[in-house]
Write a protein that holds these residues in place. Structure first.
Motif, mmCIF file in Angstrom:
data_model
loop_
_atom_site.group_PDB
_atom_site.id
_atom_site.type_symbol
_atom_site.label_atom_id
_atom_site.label_comp_id
_atom_site.label_asym_id
_atom_site.label_seq_id
_atom_site.Cartn_x
_atom_site.Cartn_y
_atom_site.Cartn_z
ATOM 1 N N MET A 97 0.819 -1.195 0.000
ATOM 2 C CA MET A 97 0.000 0.000 0.000
ATOM 3 C C MET A 97 0.864 1.261 0.000
ATOM 4 O O MET A 97 0.524 2.236 -0.654
ATOM 5 C CB MET A 97 -0.924 -0.027 1.224
ATOM 6 N N GLU A 98 1.973 1.201 0.727
ATOM 7 C CA GLU A 98 2.873 2.360 0.777
ATOM 8 C C GLU A 98 3.495 2.631 -0.589
ATOM 9 O O GLU A 98 3.702 3.786 -0.962
ATOM 10 C CB GLU A 98 3.971 2.136 1.824
ATOM 11 N N LYS A 99 3.757 1.561 -1.357
ATOM 12 C CA LYS A 99 4.330 1.744 -2.691
ATOM 13 C C LYS A 99 3.330 2.428 -3.617
ATOM 14 O O LYS A 99 3.715 3.235 -4.462
ATOM 15 C CB LYS A 99 4.770 0.410 -3.269
ATOM 16 N N LEU A 100 2.059 2.104 -3.476
ATOM 17 C CA LEU A 100 1.045 2.752 -4.296
ATOM 18 C C LEU A 100 0.905 4.224 -3.949
ATOM 19 O O LEU A 100 0.734 5.072 -4.836
ATOM 20 C CB LEU A 100 -0.301 2.047 -4.136
ATOM 21 N N LYS A 101 0.990 4.540 -2.665
ATOM 22 C CA LYS A 101 0.929 5.947 -2.253
ATOM 23 C C LYS A 101 2.125 6.723 -2.771
ATOM 24 O O LYS A 101 2.002 7.861 -3.214
ATOM 25 C CB LYS A 101 0.849 6.044 -0.722
ATOM 26 N N ALA A 102 3.290 6.089 -2.746
ATOM 27 C CA ALA A 102 4.496 6.739 -3.261
ATOM 28 C C ALA A 102 4.407 6.944 -4.765
ATOM 29 O O ALA A 102 4.789 7.991 -5.289
ATOM 30 C CB ALA A 102 5.723 5.908 -2.916
ATOM 31 N N LEU A 103 3.857 5.965 -5.477
ATOM 32 C CA LEU A 103 3.679 6.088 -6.922
ATOM 33 C C LEU A 103 2.679 7.183 -7.262
ATOM 34 O O LEU A 103 2.888 7.966 -8.192
ATOM 35 C CB LEU A 103 3.220 4.747 -7.500
ATOM 36 N N ASN A 104 1.607 7.261 -6.493
ATOM 37 C CA ASN A 104 0.603 8.310 -6.700
ATOM 38 C C ASN A 104 1.207 9.686 -6.438
ATOM 39 O O ASN A 104 0.962 10.638 -7.187
ATOM 40 C CB ASN A 104 -0.606 8.072 -5.797
ATOM 41 N N ALA A 105 1.997 9.816 -5.407
ATOM 42 C CA ALA A 105 2.644 11.096 -5.100
ATOM 43 C C ALA A 105 3.621 11.488 -6.205
ATOM 44 O O ALA A 105 3.699 12.655 -6.596
ATOM 45 C CB ALA A 105 3.361 11.011 -3.761
ATOM 46 N N ALA A 106 4.349 10.514 -6.727
ATOM 47 C CA ALA A 106 5.288 10.795 -7.818
ATOM 48 C C ALA A 106 4.551 11.240 -9.071
ATOM 49 O O ALA A 106 4.983 12.167 -9.764
ATOM 50 C CB ALA A 106 6.140 9.568 -8.107
ATOM 51 N N ALA A 107 3.437 10.604 -9.376
ATOM 52 C CA ALA A 107 2.648 10.994 -10.551
ATOM 53 C C ALA A 107 2.073 12.395 -10.377
ATOM 54 O O ALA A 107 2.047 13.186 -11.330
ATOM 55 C CB ALA A 107 1.527 9.984 -10.783
ATOM 56 N N ASN A 108 1.615 12.715 -9.179
ATOM 57 C CA ASN A 108 1.089 14.059 -8.926
ATOM 58 C C ASN A 108 2.179 15.118 -9.046
ATOM 59 O O ASN A 108 1.939 16.203 -9.569
ATOM 60 C CB ASN A 108 0.431 14.142 -7.552
ATOM 61 N N ARG A 109 3.374 14.808 -8.576
ATOM 62 C CA ARG A 109 4.488 15.757 -8.721
ATOM 63 C C ARG A 109 4.831 15.963 -10.186
ATOM 64 O O ARG A 109 5.096 17.072 -10.625
ATOM 65 C CB ARG A 109 5.718 15.256 -7.962
ATOM 66 N N TYR A 110 4.802 14.898 -10.956
ATOM 67 C CA TYR A 110 5.105 15.001 -12.383
ATOM 68 C C TYR A 110 4.058 15.847 -13.098
ATOM 69 O O TYR A 110 4.393 16.740 -13.873
ATOM 70 C CB TYR A 110 5.180 13.612 -13.012
ATOM 71 N N LEU A 111 2.796 15.579 -12.830
ATOM 72 C CA LEU A 111 1.723 16.300 -13.527
ATOM 73 C C LEU A 111 1.635 17.754 -13.097
ATOM 74 O O LEU A 111 1.205 18.602 -13.875
ATOM 75 C CB LEU A 111 0.377 15.609 -13.290
ATOM 76 N N SER A 112 2.052 18.062 -11.885
ATOM 77 C CA SER A 112 1.956 19.451 -11.438
ATOM 78 C C SER A 112 3.017 20.337 -12.097
ATOM 79 O O SER A 112 2.913 21.549 -12.049
ATOM 80 C CB SER A 112 2.080 19.527 -9.919
#
Length: 68
Positions: free
Chosen positions: A1-16
């Motif tokens: 679950m922590e890996k999914l949260k980290a992946l989601n945070a990375a995607a949000n940083r990229y898109l921002s």
């Protein structure tokens, strides 16, 4: 679950980093380049350049989270 949260945070940083207008500009430039190459070089086909243009087109429709 922590890996999914980290992946989601990375995607949000990229898109921002990029706005929808920037993705639109990248799509238009990629499509124009593909169009130009297909009409100036005989028997030119580029699956990869078309795929890249499609990627930029699809990125315009994603939800861009700029906060948190």
């Amino acid at each position: 679950m922590e890996k999914l949260k980290a992946l989601n945070a990375a995607a949000n940083r990229y898109l921002s980093r990029y706005s929808k207008k920037q993705f639109l500009l990248a799509f238009v430039l990629t499509t124009a380049l593909n169009f130009l190459l297909s009409y100036t070089i005989p028997d030119y086909t580029s699956f990869y350049l078309s795929s890249l243009g499609g990627f930029f087109f699809g990125m315009m429709f994603l939800k861009h989270n700029t906060g948190a």
